[in-house]
Design a protein around this motif. Structure first.
Motif, PDB file in Angstrom:
ATOM      1  N   ILE A 197       5.227  18.172  -8.475  1.00 24.29           N
ATOM      2  CA  ILE A 197       5.827  17.276  -7.480  1.00 24.29           C
ATOM      3  C   ILE A 197       5.012  15.989  -7.384  1.00 24.29           C
ATOM      4  N   GLU A 198       3.701  16.130  -7.398  1.00 25.14           N
ATOM      5  CA  GLU A 198       2.812  14.968  -7.317  1.00 25.14           C
ATOM      6  C   GLU A 198       3.023  14.030  -8.507  1.00 25.14           C
ATOM      7  N   LEU A 199       3.170  14.590  -9.689  1.00 25.59           N
ATOM      8  CA  LEU A 199       3.394  13.792 -10.892  1.00 25.59           C
ATOM      9  C   LEU A 199       4.723  13.044 -10.799  1.00 25.59           C
ATOM     10  N   GLN A 200       5.745  13.719 -10.319  1.00 22.27           N
ATOM     11  CA  GLN A 200       7.049  13.070 -10.115  1.00 22.27           C
ATOM     12  C   GLN A 200       6.918  11.922  -9.118  1.00 22.27           C
ATOM     13  N   ALA A 201       6.199  12.157  -8.030  1.00 21.11           N
ATOM     14  CA  ALA A 201       5.996  11.117  -7.018  1.00 21.11           C
ATOM     15  C   ALA A 201       5.224   9.937  -7.597  1.00 21.11           C
ATOM     16  N   LEU A 202       4.212  10.211  -8.400  1.00 19.88           N
ATOM     17  CA  LEU A 202       3.435   9.133  -9.019  1.00 19.88           C
ATOM     18  C   LEU A 202       4.324   8.281  -9.916  1.00 19.88           C
ATOM     19  N   LEU A 227      -2.848   1.689  -4.448  1.00 23.97           N
ATOM     20  CA  LEU A 227      -2.314   3.047  -4.465  1.00 23.97           C
ATOM     21  C   LEU A 227      -3.462   4.018  -4.285  1.00 23.97           C
ATOM     22  N   SER A 228      -3.394   4.801  -3.223  1.00 24.73           N
ATOM     23  CA  SER A 228      -4.386   5.839  -2.965  1.00 24.73           C
ATOM     24  C   SER A 228      -3.854   7.141  -3.542  1.00 24.73           C
ATOM     25  N   LEU A 229      -4.532   7.630  -4.580  1.00 22.25           N
ATOM     26  CA  LEU A 229      -4.119   8.865  -5.229  1.00 22.25           C
ATOM     27  C   LEU A 229      -4.606  10.077  -4.438  1.00 22.25           C
ATOM     28  N   PHE A 285       0.833  -1.210   0.000  1.00 29.69           N
ATOM     29  CA  PHE A 285       0.000   0.000   0.000  1.00 29.69           C
ATOM     30  C   PHE A 285       0.860   1.248   0.000  1.00 29.69           C
ATOM     31  N   THR A 286       0.451   2.224  -0.810  1.00 32.58           N
ATOM     32  CA  THR A 286       1.051   3.550  -0.781  1.00 32.58           C
ATOM     33  C   THR A 286      -0.049   4.594  -0.863  1.00 32.58           C
ATOM     34  N   ASP A 287       0.013   5.555   0.031  1.00 34.82           N
ATOM     35  CA  ASP A 287      -0.837   6.739  -0.042  1.00 34.82           C
ATOM     36  C   ASP A 287       0.042   7.806  -0.684  1.00 34.82           C
ATOM     37  N   LEU A 288      -0.343   8.289  -1.848  1.00 38.10           N
ATOM     38  CA  LEU A 288       0.506   9.208  -2.606  1.00 38.10           C
ATOM     39  C   LEU A 288       0.807  10.482  -1.830  1.00 38.10           C
ATOM     40  N   ASP A 289      -0.168  11.025  -1.114  1.00 35.44           N
ATOM     41  CA  ASP A 289       0.098  12.234  -0.323  1.00 35.44           C
ATOM     42  C   ASP A 289       1.143  11.963   0.756  1.00 35.44           C
ATOM     43  N   ASP A 290       1.052  10.828   1.429  1.00 33.44           N
ATOM     44  CA  ASP A 290       2.055  10.469   2.444  1.00 33.44           C
ATOM     45  C   ASP A 290       3.434  10.308   1.808  1.00 33.44           C
ATOM     46  N   TYR A 291       3.457   9.711   0.630  1.00 36.48           N
ATOM     47  CA  TYR A 291       4.721   9.532  -0.090  1.00 36.48           C
ATOM     48  C   TYR A 291       5.348  10.890  -0.408  1.00 36.48           C
ATOM     49  N   ILE A 292       4.535  11.834  -0.844  1.00 33.43           N
ATOM     50  CA  ILE A 292       5.029  13.178  -1.181  1.00 33.43           C
ATOM     51  C   ILE A 292       5.614  13.854   0.056  1.00 33.43           C
ATOM     52  N   VAL A 293       4.964  13.714   1.188  1.00 30.24           N
ATOM     53  CA  VAL A 293       5.462  14.305   2.439  1.00 30.24           C
ATOM     54  C   VAL A 293       6.822  13.701   2.794  1.00 30.24           C
ATOM     55  N   ARG A 294       6.937  12.375   2.671  1.00 23.97           N
ATOM     56  CA  ARG A 294       8.233  11.727   2.963  1.00 23.97           C
ATOM     57  C   ARG A 294       9.297  12.142   1.946  1.00 23.97           C
TER      58      ARG A 294
END
Length: 165
Positions: free
Chosen positions: A57-62, A76-78, A28-37
């Motif tokens: 930044i979000e697109l890069q993280a995705l 994956l939670s967008l 599992f990945t929450d994209l917002d959490d990933y961006i924060v990390r």
């Protein structure tokens, strides 16, 4: 199989995503959490530079997340606005099982009432305007599931039945 959950903020993407990944024994990945990390900054802090900067930044993280997932089983939670960029749509639609978690405006307002200060998009635009703009993109998902007044377990069960896992 990669299952991507999309929908407006407050629709249940993170909560359902965690429960679904646990039930299916998927990563599992929450994209917002990933961006924060990834950035070491809160979403609110990133938005200080404007929505466009955040979306880049979000697109890069995705891209990073999908590359790391590869062909593994994953949920994956967008973010609520991830699919506003056509590049993100290209990465998700046709490559993942996409599920739009849909909630009515009243439900969204109730769920987000204590989070207005931490959600930058709620300050500049009305929820109904944003939801109307994004609904046509969300509606391109493979499946649409209404989340209003439903226990998470029921939503997870419905998704399991739909994707036959």
């Amino acid at each position: 199989m990669v299952i991507c959950l999309t929908g407006f903020m407050g629709s249940g993407k993170s909560s359902v995503g965690r429960a679904l990944s646990s039930a299916l024994e998927f990563g599992f990945t929450d994209l917002d959490d990933y961006i924060v990390r990834m950035t070491g900054r809160t979403i609110k802090d990133i938005f200080v530079n404007g929505e466009g900067s955040f979306r880049d930044i979000e697109l890069q993280a995705l891209r990073e997340v999908l590359s790391k997932i590869g062909d593994r089983d994953w949920v994956l939670s967008l973010g609520g606005g991830t699919l506003t960029k056509s590049e993100a749509q290209d990465m998700i639609f046709g490559h993942c099982v996409s599920i739009y978690l849909r909630a009515r405006i009243g439900t969204i307002i109730e769920r987000l009432k204590d989070e207005v200060d931490s959600r930058p998009m709620l300050k500049d635009s009305a929820i109904d305007e944003l939801l109307e703009k994004r609904s046509c993109v969300y509606g391109r998902a493979d499946y649409i599931i209404d989340t209003d007044s439903r226990p998470i377990e029921n939503i997870v069960s419905e998704i399991r039945d739909l994707v036959q896992v």
